[in-house]
Design a protein around this motif. Sequence first.
Motif, mmCIF file in Angstrom:
data_model
loop_
_atom_site.group_PDB
_atom_site.id
_atom_site.type_symbol
_atom_site.label_atom_id
_atom_site.label_comp_id
_atom_site.label_asym_id
_atom_site.label_seq_id
_atom_site.Cartn_x
_atom_site.Cartn_y
_atom_site.Cartn_z
ATOM 1 N N VAL A 95 -0.150 6.448 10.196
ATOM 2 C CA VAL A 95 -0.064 6.103 11.635
ATOM 3 C C VAL A 95 0.194 4.577 11.769
ATOM 4 N N TYR A 96 -0.389 3.731 11.120
ATOM 5 C CA TYR A 96 -0.558 2.263 11.061
ATOM 6 C C TYR A 96 0.988 1.766 11.012
ATOM 7 N N SER A 97 1.487 2.467 10.138
ATOM 8 C CA SER A 97 2.792 2.020 9.470
ATOM 9 C C SER A 97 3.850 2.498 10.462
ATOM 10 N N ILE A 98 3.836 3.706 10.822
ATOM 11 C CA ILE A 98 5.054 4.340 11.607
ATOM 12 C C ILE A 98 4.972 3.659 13.138
ATOM 13 N N ALA A 99 3.649 3.479 13.437
ATOM 14 C CA ALA A 99 3.543 2.853 14.865
ATOM 15 C C ALA A 99 3.478 1.478 15.136
ATOM 16 N N GLY A 100 3.518 0.802 13.829
ATOM 17 C CA GLY A 100 3.643 -0.787 13.805
ATOM 18 C C GLY A 100 2.402 -1.437 14.232
ATOM 19 N N ILE A 101 1.012 -0.676 13.887
ATOM 20 C CA ILE A 101 -0.236 -1.147 14.211
ATOM 21 C C ILE A 101 -0.449 -2.198 13.368
ATOM 22 N N ASP A 102 -1.107 -3.369 13.759
ATOM 23 C CA ASP A 102 -1.549 -4.547 12.885
ATOM 24 C C ASP A 102 -2.917 -3.943 12.495
ATOM 25 N N SER A 103 -3.151 -4.039 11.179
ATOM 26 C CA SER A 103 -4.667 -3.715 10.923
ATOM 27 C C SER A 103 -4.909 -4.219 9.610
ATOM 28 N N LYS A 104 -6.011 -4.721 9.291
ATOM 29 C CA LYS A 104 -6.572 -5.415 8.257
ATOM 30 C C LYS A 104 -6.797 -4.260 7.180
ATOM 31 N N LYS A 105 -7.184 -3.118 7.447
ATOM 32 C CA LYS A 105 -7.454 -2.066 6.657
ATOM 33 C C LYS A 105 -6.104 -1.359 6.153
ATOM 34 N N LEU A 106 -4.894 -1.933 6.614
ATOM 35 C CA LEU A 106 -3.706 -1.167 5.874
ATOM 36 C C LEU A 106 -3.333 -1.957 4.634
ATOM 37 N N GLU A 107 -3.765 -1.476 3.398
ATOM 38 C CA GLU A 107 -3.619 -1.982 2.250
ATOM 39 C C GLU A 107 -2.204 -2.289 1.419
ATOM 40 N N PHE A 108 -1.426 -1.388 2.286
ATOM 41 C CA PHE A 108 0.101 -1.358 1.729
ATOM 42 C C PHE A 108 0.856 -1.007 2.551
ATOM 43 N N GLU A 109 2.328 -1.122 2.339
ATOM 44 C CA GLU A 109 3.253 -0.609 3.512
ATOM 45 C C GLU A 109 3.758 0.902 3.009
ATOM 46 N N LEU A 110 3.149 1.801 3.328
ATOM 47 C CA LEU A 110 3.366 3.222 3.157
ATOM 48 C C LEU A 110 4.994 3.674 3.515
ATOM 49 N N SER A 111 5.339 2.916 4.579
ATOM 50 C CA SER A 111 6.892 3.424 5.134
ATOM 51 C C SER A 111 7.690 3.231 3.810
ATOM 52 N N VAL A 199 -9.309 15.574 9.068
ATOM 53 C CA VAL A 199 -8.471 14.052 9.593
ATOM 54 C C VAL A 199 -7.222 14.539 10.077
ATOM 55 N N LEU A 200 -6.420 15.220 9.620
ATOM 56 C CA LEU A 200 -5.152 15.379 10.162
ATOM 57 C C LEU A 200 -5.122 16.251 11.528
ATOM 58 N N LYS A 201 -6.015 17.033 11.570
ATOM 59 C CA LYS A 201 -6.098 17.881 13.075
ATOM 60 C C LYS A 201 -6.735 16.662 14.103
ATOM 61 N N GLU A 202 -7.745 16.009 13.799
ATOM 62 C CA GLU A 202 -8.119 14.885 14.568
ATOM 63 C C GLU A 202 -6.985 14.121 15.101
ATOM 64 N N LEU A 203 -6.201 13.587 14.255
ATOM 65 C CA LEU A 203 -5.066 12.864 14.706
ATOM 66 C C LEU A 203 -4.123 13.628 15.625
ATOM 67 N N LEU A 211 4.412 14.598 20.508
ATOM 68 C CA LEU A 211 5.658 13.990 19.707
ATOM 69 C C LEU A 211 5.206 13.103 18.744
ATOM 70 N N GLN A 212 4.247 12.267 18.923
ATOM 71 C CA GLN A 212 3.587 11.228 17.667
ATOM 72 C C GLN A 212 3.005 11.996 16.561
ATOM 73 N N GLY A 213 2.339 13.289 17.040
ATOM 74 C CA GLY A 213 1.789 14.096 15.869
ATOM 75 C C GLY A 213 2.960 14.695 15.149
ATOM 76 N N VAL A 214 4.115 15.056 15.690
ATOM 77 C CA VAL A 214 5.394 15.521 14.848
ATOM 78 C C VAL A 214 6.002 14.533 13.908
ATOM 79 N N HIS A 215 5.817 13.286 14.491
ATOM 80 C CA HIS A 215 6.356 12.097 13.734
ATOM 81 C C HIS A 215 5.441 11.747 12.388
ATOM 82 N N LEU A 216 4.157 11.945 12.691
ATOM 83 C CA LEU A 216 3.180 11.681 11.340
ATOM 84 C C LEU A 216 3.296 12.836 10.610
ATOM 85 N N LEU A 217 3.682 14.099 11.033
ATOM 86 C CA LEU A 217 3.711 15.353 9.995
ATOM 87 C C LEU A 217 5.034 15.094 9.238
#
Length: 233
Positions: A95-111, A199-203, A211-217
Amino acid sequence: MTTSTSNHGSSFHHWIFLQQADLEELMNVLTTVSEADIELLHRVSQKTIQHLSDYQQTRSVHHGGDALSIYKPSSFENSLFWIGGLKPSIYIRLVYSIAGIDSKKLEFELSKLLIIGDRIGSKREMECSDMQVKLIEALHVETVKSEDKISSRMANLQECVAIEPLVIGYSDGVEQALEAHRVAFNEVVMDADELRVKVLKELVDHILTPLQGVHLLVASTRLHLSIHEWGKR
């Protein structure tokens, strides 16, 4: 090959087939459905999540309590998995990656791992509100804590399995001790599976828009299928 291992192998490949079908359906929805079609977006999301939940339930029955048999089908996939599947926090990092959210918790670029096809949709569709970002980050913290607890239990079990037979010696007590560890190990795997779905269901159900949920899936399914394809090669 044991019956439980054979059954799991069959269910695993069936799940791969379902993921490929789900990805095709999810991609079709993104190209043909508008953001206003909430019911359809919700239905296709729930179908994909249910397939994940069904697979985990199936393997928990078919491997007969032998969690070791879930580590299929390649050593490459196992090296990237966490206790039999994707690490739950991976969904949040996606979600961080595809939404472009800056986060120090994001260790690598999953995209960079999403190599199957091109992205569909606009950046606007994945923009998260300030409230969504707060909820996502709170879920991330909670998820990492849960992962750490499960990882700690797994590490303790592995240490006990390595040391206890040496202490007991060659006797009937070894078999009894290993059987107890097998049961405990199975419980750890089931808890890991439960956390993945939670976690997946919570998101998808409570934080992201339909629509964001479909993008995540789409992203998470692509990631798993990519890892599987690399494993086969």
